[in-house]
Scaffold this active site. Structure first.
Site, mmCIF file in Angstrom:
data_model
loop_
_atom_site.group_PDB
_atom_site.id
_atom_site.type_symbol
_atom_site.label_atom_id
_atom_site.label_comp_id
_atom_site.label_asym_id
_atom_site.label_seq_id
_atom_site.Cartn_x
_atom_site.Cartn_y
_atom_site.Cartn_z
ATOM 1 N N CYS A 226 72.515 -5.305 -60.741
ATOM 2 C CA CYS A 226 73.383 -5.199 -59.559
ATOM 3 C C CYS A 226 74.531 -6.197 -59.669
ATOM 4 O O CYS A 226 74.301 -7.393 -59.851
ATOM 5 C CB CYS A 226 72.590 -5.470 -58.284
ATOM 6 S SG CYS A 226 73.649 -5.490 -56.824
ATOM 7 N N ASP B 190 45.875 -6.512 -40.699
ATOM 8 C CA ASP B 190 47.164 -6.536 -41.408
ATOM 9 C C ASP B 190 48.118 -7.415 -40.602
ATOM 10 O O ASP B 190 49.083 -6.935 -40.002
ATOM 11 C CB ASP B 190 47.701 -5.091 -41.518
ATOM 12 C CG ASP B 190 48.999 -5.007 -42.319
ATOM 13 O OD1 ASP B 190 49.426 -6.029 -42.885
ATOM 14 O OD2 ASP B 190 49.579 -3.909 -42.367
ATOM 15 N N TYR C 266 46.155 -5.550 -35.676
ATOM 16 C CA TYR C 266 47.574 -5.708 -36.008
ATOM 17 C C TYR C 266 48.065 -4.370 -36.557
ATOM 18 O O TYR C 266 48.646 -4.285 -37.625
ATOM 19 C CB TYR C 266 47.789 -6.816 -37.050
ATOM 20 C CG TYR C 266 47.111 -8.123 -36.722
ATOM 21 C CD1 TYR C 266 47.785 -9.125 -36.009
ATOM 22 C CD2 TYR C 266 45.793 -8.372 -37.112
ATOM 23 C CE1 TYR C 266 47.166 -10.335 -35.716
ATOM 24 C CE2 TYR C 266 45.169 -9.571 -36.817
ATOM 25 C CZ TYR C 266 45.858 -10.544 -36.120
ATOM 26 O OH TYR C 266 45.238 -11.736 -35.836
ATOM 27 N N GLN D 217 56.781 1.271 -42.519
ATOM 28 C CA GLN D 217 56.784 0.692 -43.862
ATOM 29 C C GLN D 217 58.055 1.104 -44.601
ATOM 30 O O GLN D 217 58.421 2.270 -44.580
ATOM 31 C CB GLN D 217 55.558 1.183 -44.626
ATOM 32 C CG GLN D 217 54.252 0.626 -44.082
ATOM 33 C CD GLN D 217 54.046 -0.828 -44.466
ATOM 34 O OE1 GLN D 217 54.735 -1.366 -45.325
ATOM 35 N NE2 GLN D 217 53.096 -1.480 -43.816
ATOM 36 N N CYS E 283 50.737 -10.082 -46.134
ATOM 37 C CA CYS E 283 52.066 -10.209 -46.740
ATOM 38 C C CYS E 283 52.352 -11.671 -47.078
ATOM 39 O O CYS E 283 53.467 -12.015 -47.446
ATOM 40 C CB CYS E 283 53.130 -9.659 -45.798
ATOM 41 S SG CYS E 283 53.108 -10.424 -44.175
HETATM 42 N N1 SAH Z 1 49.453 -2.240 -39.993
HETATM 43 C C1 SAH Z 1 50.795 -1.877 -39.640
HETATM 44 C C2 SAH Z 1 51.681 -3.059 -39.181
HETATM 45 C C3 SAH Z 1 51.500 -4.369 -39.868
HETATM 46 S S1 SAH Z 1 52.756 -5.536 -39.480
HETATM 47 C C4 SAH Z 1 51.458 -1.127 -40.775
HETATM 48 O O1 SAH Z 1 50.998 -1.212 -41.896
HETATM 49 O O2 SAH Z 1 52.447 -0.453 -40.544
HETATM 50 C C5 SAH Z 1 51.914 -6.643 -38.396
HETATM 51 C C6 SAH Z 1 51.806 -6.153 -36.976
HETATM 52 O O3 SAH Z 1 51.117 -7.140 -36.215
HETATM 53 C C7 SAH Z 1 53.133 -5.943 -36.282
HETATM 54 O O4 SAH Z 1 53.171 -4.645 -35.767
HETATM 55 C C8 SAH Z 1 53.146 -6.985 -35.144
HETATM 56 O O5 SAH Z 1 53.787 -6.534 -33.989
HETATM 57 C C9 SAH Z 1 51.678 -7.185 -34.910
HETATM 58 N N2 SAH Z 1 51.261 -8.474 -34.322
HETATM 59 C C10 SAH Z 1 51.818 -9.688 -34.493
HETATM 60 N N3 SAH Z 1 51.104 -10.621 -33.851
HETATM 61 C C11 SAH Z 1 50.066 -9.993 -33.249
HETATM 62 C C12 SAH Z 1 48.979 -10.426 -32.455
HETATM 63 N N4 SAH Z 1 48.812 -11.706 -32.152
HETATM 64 N N5 SAH Z 1 48.101 -9.503 -32.013
HETATM 65 C C13 SAH Z 1 48.242 -8.192 -32.334
HETATM 66 N N6 SAH Z 1 49.257 -7.730 -33.081
HETATM 67 C C14 SAH Z 1 50.168 -8.614 -33.547
#
Ligand code: SAH
Length: 458
Positions: A78, A387, A318, A289, A414
């Protein structure tokens, strides 16, 4: 301990050998025993560098000359790589990127978790590690007639323009170019951050990779959008697959890209995409994603670790828009999702309905509050999937999760540092993991995603 003066000053030219790669992609080495970070270098290289910033325990330096190159070094394809903040490690050959990410995870387990015995498997990478992103948020700057649109430089709000973004899906990349050229052609004034004036702040472009549907969002600093009709007509002509054009209104002085209000200018208010056998709706605000191809690789690993027979109760904590739970639903008796953002929970419910899944329920709230409640009520899940965001799981969550006595806890992470921390904590509670599978969701950036399974001992 006597205070030691750093052996370097800003402006010094030094020679050093880089011995490692940081989680942000910089090379790191020691000069006179003092830690120095040098961006755009590769572990194993020897460089001459100019010190740019000195702190108490480390310094930053800029490479001035490459004295000994690593065999893993490649020319970044790039042209704006060194200025744009989007990618960090395009100068490292892809197989070496994957190995650096594997080592980073192994280091976290050894150093932070004290868990040298956990085996970190080779990272699952992409066959074609380019053109993977399905979403771009492109800021506008400059003046009418001299509009700039691109990505921010690392750590600043200087807009770096690009011809093509090599990690964007081709459809997405083309759509970005068309929006940019139209904003220029029609003379729509770009937003000026300092003065809080002007009109177009960002364009957010999203593509459903498996459906071909494209969404264009124009984020404006108020209701006004000059040449609205003409803009929509031209976008429809120039962007194949265009399914949705939305104006989003963000009037605040903030770095948050989207404001609360969407106005549909043309087409559908949402687009769709699939991950494996599951279909999802994507609205301008939806989290989704950004690399669906690798997401499927990740979720397949989750499925293997979850080892479901169809009889299990599964918690998806999550859960965002329900992606993991819905992916596993056909192999489970019951799915319970929990997520803190109410809008995402609504999307999760909508996605369940869209896929005819009626044994998944979603609860809005912090996982560290909902999980203890479930434990209190005597819920006994067979498998818990988590997650969490970068900061990992709250101890209150993990305590309650352990109280519900699951057979397995599948952890998608992550951030290897908080994963290693939580792994050490779970081990104390009798849940042990033996291996970690990293997956490369974001080639050429320093991010690494991991999945692992904790099994109850005894
Ligand atoms: N599993 C999903 C999203 C993962 S990202 C996927 O793969 O698409 C992490 C997620 O955790 C986000 O949506 C965020 O809003 C949520 N999150 C962050 N802190 C949290 C908490 N204390 N309790 C519940 N969810 C939470």
């Amino acid at each position: 301990m006597p205070k030691q003066k750093p052996p370097v000053q800003p402006g010094d030219r030094i020679q050093l050998t880089l011995t490692g790669q940081t989680h942000t992609g910089d090379g790191v080495g020691k000069y006179d025993g003092f830690t120095v970070f040098v961006p755009l270098t590769v572990a194993g290289e020897r460089v001459e560098a100019k010190v740019t910033k000195v702190k108490k325990t480390y310094a930053h330096a800029r490479m001035e000359a490459l004295l000994e190159a690593s065999p893993a070094r490649v020319d970044a394809p790039c042209p704006v790589f060194e200025r744009c903040g989007g990618c960090q490690i395009q100068h490292i050959a892809y197989p070496a990127q994957l190995e650096a990410k594997r080592r980073q995870v192994a280091n976290a387990f050894a150093r932070i978790g004290g868990l040298e015995e956990v085996k970190v498997l080779p990272v699952l990478g992409m066959d074609q590690p380019w053109n993977y992103r399905n979403k771009a948020q492109v800021p506008f700057s400059g003046r009418r007639g001299r509009v700039k649109a691109g990505f921010f430089a690392a750590g600043s709000h200087e807009v770096v323009e690009f011809e093509h973004c090599m990690i964007q899906q081709p459809e997405n990349d083309r759509a970005i170019q068309r929006v940019r050229e139209l904003v220029k052609e029609l003379g729509i004034p770009p937003y000026n951050e300092q003065k809080h004036r002007g009109i177009v702040r960002h364009t957010v472009v999203r593509t459903g990779v498996n459906t071909g549907e494209v969404m264009v969002v124009l984020v404006t600093n108020g209701l006004e959008l000059p040449h609205r009709k003409r803009l929509v007509r031209e976008l429809r002509e120039r962007i194949p697959g265009l399914a949705s054009v939305v104006q989003n209104i963000q009037t605040k002085r903030t770095n948050v890209v989207l404001g609360p209000e969407n106005r549909l200018l043309w087409g559908e208010p949402v687009i769709h995409d699939t991950i494996g056998h599951v279909r999802f709706v994507i609205s301008p605000h939806s989290f989704f994603q950004i690399n669906p191809e690798q997401t499927e690789v990740l979720y397949e690993q989750v499925r293997r670790y979850a080892a479901l027979s169809g009889r299990e109760t599964v918690i998806d904590a999550y859960c965002g828009i329900g992606t993991i739970g819905l992916y596993l639903a056909q192999d489970a008796a019951r799915i319970l999702g929990v997520e803190s953002i109410p809008q995402a929970v609504e999307d999760a419910r909508r996605n369940a309905e869209l896929n005819g899944i009626d044994h998944a329920t979603f609860t809005a709230g912090p996982a560290e509050e909902v999980m203890p409640r479930w434990a209190e009520e005597g819920l006994h899940p067979n498998v818990i999937v988590v997650d969490p965001p970068r900061k990992g799981c709250a101890p209150e969550f993990l305590d309650a999760a352990v109280r519900t006595d699951p057979d397995r806890l599948v952890y998608v992470s992550c951030n290897p540092a908080t994963l290693a921390r939580d792994a050490a904590y779970l081990k104390e509670q009798g849940y042990v993991n033996r291996q970690v599978q990293p997956v490369d969701m974001f080639p050429h950036t320093s991010h690494v995603e991991c999945v692992t399974v904790f099994r109850k001992q005894g």
